[in-house]
Design an enzyme around this catalytic site. Structure first.
Site, PDB file in Angstrom:
ATOM      1  N   ARG A 287       0.848  -1.203   0.000  1.00  0.00           N
ATOM      2  CA  ARG A 287       0.000   0.000   0.000  1.00  0.00           C
ATOM      3  C   ARG A 287       0.872   1.237   0.000  1.00  0.00           C
ATOM      4  O   ARG A 287       2.004   1.221   0.520  1.00  0.00           O
ATOM      5  CB  ARG A 287      -0.952   0.002   1.182  1.00  0.00           C
ATOM      6  CG  ARG A 287      -0.333   0.041   2.573  1.00  0.00           C
ATOM      7  CD  ARG A 287       0.086   1.403   3.026  1.00  0.00           C
ATOM      8  NE  ARG A 287       0.368   1.473   4.462  1.00  0.00           N
ATOM      9  CZ  ARG A 287       1.162   2.366   5.005  1.00  0.00           C
ATOM     10  NH1 ARG A 287       1.808   3.246   4.259  1.00  0.00           N
ATOM     11  NH2 ARG A 287       1.376   2.378   6.307  1.00  0.00           N
TER      12      ARG A 287
ATOM     13  N   GLU B 164      -6.434   7.565   7.755  1.00  0.00           N
ATOM     14  CA  GLU B 164      -5.267   8.285   8.298  1.00  0.00           C
ATOM     15  C   GLU B 164      -4.694   9.261   7.263  1.00  0.00           C
ATOM     16  O   GLU B 164      -4.202  10.333   7.605  1.00  0.00           O
ATOM     17  CB  GLU B 164      -4.205   7.281   8.732  1.00  0.00           C
ATOM     18  CG  GLU B 164      -2.990   7.927   9.335  1.00  0.00           C
ATOM     19  CD  GLU B 164      -2.038   6.905   9.944  1.00  0.00           C
ATOM     20  OE1 GLU B 164      -2.504   5.932  10.566  1.00  0.00           O
ATOM     21  OE2 GLU B 164      -0.830   7.089   9.785  1.00  0.00           O
TER      22      GLU B 164
ATOM     23  N   CYS C 202       1.328  10.993   9.254  1.00  0.00           N
ATOM     24  CA  CYS C 202       2.295  10.479  10.226  1.00  0.00           C
ATOM     25  C   CYS C 202       3.689  10.465   9.592  1.00  0.00           C
ATOM     26  O   CYS C 202       3.846   9.949   8.479  1.00  0.00           O
ATOM     27  CB  CYS C 202       1.906   9.058  10.660  1.00  0.00           C
ATOM     28  SG  CYS C 202       3.096   8.356  11.830  1.00  0.00           S
TER      29      CYS C 202
ATOM     30  N   THR D  16       6.085   8.599   9.945  1.00  0.00           N
ATOM     31  CA  THR D  16       6.614   7.266   9.615  1.00  0.00           C
ATOM     32  C   THR D  16       6.266   6.858   8.192  1.00  0.00           C
ATOM     33  O   THR D  16       6.842   5.912   7.663  1.00  0.00           O
ATOM     34  CB  THR D  16       6.064   6.177  10.560  1.00  0.00           C
ATOM     35  OG1 THR D  16       4.636   6.107  10.411  1.00  0.00           O
ATOM     36  CG2 THR D  16       6.417   6.450  11.998  1.00  0.00           C
TER      37      THR D  16
ATOM     38  N   ARG E 185       4.092   0.633   2.415  1.00  0.00           N
ATOM     39  CA  ARG E 185       4.309  -0.497   3.328  1.00  0.00           C
ATOM     40  C   ARG E 185       4.030  -1.754   2.516  1.00  0.00           C
ATOM     41  O   ARG E 185       2.896  -2.010   2.102  1.00  0.00           O
ATOM     42  CB  ARG E 185       3.404  -0.419   4.549  1.00  0.00           C
ATOM     43  CG  ARG E 185       3.824  -1.418   5.637  1.00  0.00           C
ATOM     44  CD  ARG E 185       3.100  -1.163   6.953  1.00  0.00           C
ATOM     45  NE  ARG E 185       1.785  -1.748   7.006  1.00  0.00           N
ATOM     46  CZ  ARG E 185       1.521  -3.002   7.360  1.00  0.00           C
ATOM     47  NH1 ARG E 185       2.503  -3.820   7.702  1.00  0.00           N
ATOM     48  NH2 ARG E 185       0.281  -3.451   7.380  1.00  0.00           N
TER      49      ARG E 185
ATOM     50  N   ARG F 114       4.093  -7.054  12.544  1.00  0.00           N
ATOM     51  CA  ARG F 114       2.803  -6.690  13.150  1.00  0.00           C
ATOM     52  C   ARG F 114       1.971  -7.945  13.322  1.00  0.00           C
ATOM     53  O   ARG F 114       2.313  -9.018  12.829  1.00  0.00           O
ATOM     54  CB  ARG F 114       2.043  -5.703  12.245  1.00  0.00           C
ATOM     55  CG  ARG F 114       2.741  -4.373  12.079  1.00  0.00           C
ATOM     56  CD  ARG F 114       1.925  -3.383  11.232  1.00  0.00           C
ATOM     57  NE  ARG F 114       2.613  -2.107  11.148  1.00  0.00           N
ATOM     58  CZ  ARG F 114       2.133  -1.014  10.572  1.00  0.00           C
ATOM     59  NH1 ARG F 114       0.923  -1.041  10.003  1.00  0.00           N
ATOM     60  NH2 ARG F 114       2.818   0.106  10.537  1.00  0.00           N
TER      61      ARG F 114
HETATM   62  P1  ADP Z   1      -1.420  -0.020   7.066  1.00  0.00           P
HETATM   63  O1  ADP Z   1      -1.195  -1.133   6.158  1.00  0.00           O
HETATM   64  O2  ADP Z   1      -2.201   1.065   6.460  1.00  0.00           O
HETATM   65  O3  ADP Z   1      -0.125   0.447   7.629  1.00  0.00           O
HETATM   66  P2  ADP Z   1      -2.549  -1.771   9.182  1.00  0.00           P
HETATM   67  O4  ADP Z   1      -1.311  -2.296   9.812  1.00  0.00           O
HETATM   68  O5  ADP Z   1      -3.670  -1.395  10.098  1.00  0.00           O
HETATM   69  O6  ADP Z   1      -2.322  -0.457   8.325  1.00  0.00           O
HETATM   70  O7  ADP Z   1      -3.081  -2.869   8.166  1.00  0.00           O
HETATM   71  C1  ADP Z   1      -4.279  -2.658   7.470  1.00  0.00           C
HETATM   72  C2  ADP Z   1      -4.939  -3.962   7.106  1.00  0.00           C
HETATM   73  O8  ADP Z   1      -4.171  -4.631   6.119  1.00  0.00           O
HETATM   74  C3  ADP Z   1      -5.102  -4.927   8.263  1.00  0.00           C
HETATM   75  O9  ADP Z   1      -6.348  -5.583   8.167  1.00  0.00           O
HETATM   76  C4  ADP Z   1      -3.993  -5.934   7.994  1.00  0.00           C
HETATM   77  O10 ADP Z   1      -4.243  -7.205   8.549  1.00  0.00           O
HETATM   78  C5  ADP Z   1      -4.019  -5.978   6.496  1.00  0.00           C
HETATM   79  N1  ADP Z   1      -2.796  -6.524   5.892  1.00  0.00           N
HETATM   80  C6  ADP Z   1      -1.544  -6.069   6.021  1.00  0.00           C
HETATM   81  N2  ADP Z   1      -0.683  -6.817   5.329  1.00  0.00           N
HETATM   82  C7  ADP Z   1      -1.423  -7.794   4.735  1.00  0.00           C
HETATM   83  C8  ADP Z   1      -1.114  -8.892   3.892  1.00  0.00           C
HETATM   84  N3  ADP Z   1       0.134  -9.120   3.479  1.00  0.00           N
HETATM   85  N4  ADP Z   1      -2.139  -9.677   3.486  1.00  0.00           N
HETATM   86  C9  ADP Z   1      -3.407  -9.435   3.883  1.00  0.00           C
HETATM   87  N5  ADP Z   1      -3.754  -8.417   4.666  1.00  0.00           N
HETATM   88  C10 ADP Z   1      -2.775  -7.599   5.099  1.00  0.00           C
HETATM   89  N1  ILO Z   2       0.634   7.356  16.387  1.00  0.00           N
HETATM   90  C1  ILO Z   2       0.879   5.984  16.729  1.00  0.00           C
HETATM   91  C2  ILO Z   2       1.152   5.143  15.476  1.00  0.00           C
HETATM   92  C3  ILO Z   2       2.405   5.480  14.756  1.00  0.00           C
HETATM   93  C4  ILO Z   2       2.773   4.678  13.524  1.00  0.00           C
HETATM   94  N2  ILO Z   2       1.678   4.135  12.869  1.00  0.00           N
HETATM   95  C5  ILO Z   2       0.869   4.666  11.967  1.00  0.00           C
HETATM   96  C6  ILO Z   2       1.380   5.658  11.085  1.00  0.00           C
HETATM   97  N3  ILO Z   2      -0.258   4.308  11.817  1.00  0.00           N
HETATM   98  C7  ILO Z   2       2.079   5.918  17.662  1.00  0.00           C
HETATM   99  O1  ILO Z   2       2.778   6.903  17.779  1.00  0.00           O
HETATM  100  O2  ILO Z   2       2.265   4.860  18.265  1.00  0.00           O
END
Ligand code: ADP
Ligand code: ILO
Length: 336
Positions: A110, A209, A255, A257, A264, A291
């Site tokens: 993403r 976000e 953010c 990060t 990501r 994660r």
């Molecule tokens: P972001 O990807 O925006 O940093 P999150 O960590 O909250 O935020 O992840 C968003 C969603 O994407 C969650 O439901 C997570 O389980 C899903 N996700 C992340 N990586 C994968 C993957 N490789 N396959 C399937 N779902 C994924």
């Molecule tokens: N503001 C939260 C999350 C930071 C990193 N994650 C993001 C961008 N979703 C913290 O400082 O722990």
């Protein structure tokens, strides 16, 4: 007001020194973003790891004495750095690390994007958020072929559909406490929603976000196919929308990060035989973060971990996916 440092281990607590507080406390950007807005989430939640959100592009300049050291620490990217982008799938050499599908459940890449000439989410007015939504939805509606799909506004979605989409990793969760404190959940669910194509391999989250989270995902470990779809979608969207970007920091995000590539790239990988500490150590050695199965701030379920690039700024998109590929290979070598 005296320096309200929250304490704790966040990067905010480390860098919000009395001198920084004094120097920045009365500053305000053209969109009205103040230091107290930037640090609101970290002050409300001393357990934050970072603790800050930018309200607009100017926040990154005006509050640089606080944000630059945080950016440097997270991304290893100093004030003299210049971010460069490489989204060319031809440059990516990352063959499927798990062709037999023994470990990798799915791959997701993403990027975050925000529209140029608007504040970032924390400072958007309700009216601006609606304009952003309408602009993005119009652009998405003209996509063709496998990228064509439909937009589903959140306020029209029934509870069961929402829960199913979240459980299947397609939709953002609601009520994140860090986003709440940063003002990112104001007027929820107004002007929020999700666009996706028929088989949910291309999705766009609107006004979470960041204004856009553009996602390519599919079962299995074909990193190259997932990356190529994302790059193609981004090319199409760049022809229809102008994204907020800076010479130094790349794509701008709420953010810090997420700055730079705002990318990501992750796999969901099932590793029943490796202890979590070992997984984290191998991932860390390859610049990756771990994660839980339901994203940030969740735990691993059924030994399925989310492994992704940690650094997003000062690294190209191609390099970030290569880094993921190398780290996944190392994990699978230990797992088998
Ligand atoms: P972001 O990807 O925006 O940093 P999150 O960590 O909250 O935020 O992840 C968003 C969603 O994407 C969650 O439901 C997570 O389980 C899903 N996700 C992340 N990586 C994968 C993957 N490789 N396959 C399937 N779902 C994924
Ligand atoms: N503001 C939260 C999350 C930071 C990193 N994650 C993001 C961008 N979703 C913290 O400082 O722990």
């Amino acid at each position: 007001m005296t320096n309200p440092n929250p304490g704790g281990a966040s990067l905010l607590a480390k860098h919000l020194t009395p001198a920084v507080w004094e120097a920045l406390k009365d500053k305000e950007t053209r969109y009205g973003v103040r230091l107290i807005d930037v640090v609101a989430s970290g002050l409300a939640h001393p357990e934050s790891s970072i603790g800050v959100y930018a309200g607009d592009e100017e926040s990154y300049e005006l509050f640089a004495p606080l944000l630059d050291p945080i950016i440097a620490k997270y991304h290893g990217f100093g004030p003299d750095g210049r971010h460069t982008s490489d989204l060319d799938p031809a440059h990516l050499d990352a063959p499927n690390p798990d062709p037999e599908g023994r470990y990798v459940v799915s791959t997701r890449i993403r990027v975050a994007r925000n529209l140029c000439c608007f504040p970032l989410g924390p400072a958007l007015t309700r009216r601006e958020r609606r304009i952003v939504e309408a602009t993005v939805v119009r652009a998405l509606a003209s996509l063709e072929g496998d990228l064509s799909g439909r937009y589903y506004p959140l306020y029209e979605m029934d509870h069961a559909t929402k829960e199913r989409l979240i459980a299947n990793h397609f939709l953002f969760k609601e009520g994140d406490r860090f986003l709440e404190a940063a003002g990112l959940n104001r007027d929820w669910p107004d002007a929020r929603g999700i666009f996706h194509n028929e088989n949910k391999t291309f999705l766009v989250w609107v006004n979470e976000e960041d204004q856009l989270r553009i996602i390519s995902m599919q079962p299995g470990a074909d990193l190259e196919e997932v990356f190529a779809r994302l790059a193609r979608a981004l090319g199409e969207l760049e022809r229809r929308l102008t994204f907020a970007r800076s010479e130094r920091l790349g794509y701008l995000t709420s953010c810090p990060t997420n700055l730079g590539t705002a990318m990501r790239a992750s796999v969901h990988v099932r590793l029943p035989r490796l202890p979590e500490e070992k997984i984290k150590a191998i991932a860390g050695d390859h610049g990756l973060q771990v994660r839980g199965t339901h994203g940030e701030h969740s735990d691993a379920e059924g030994d399925v971990y989310d492994v992704s690039n940690k650094r997003r700024l000062g690294i190209t998109e191609v390099e970030a996916v290569r880094q993921l590929s190398a780290g996944v290979r190392a994990l699978l070598a230990e797992a088998s």
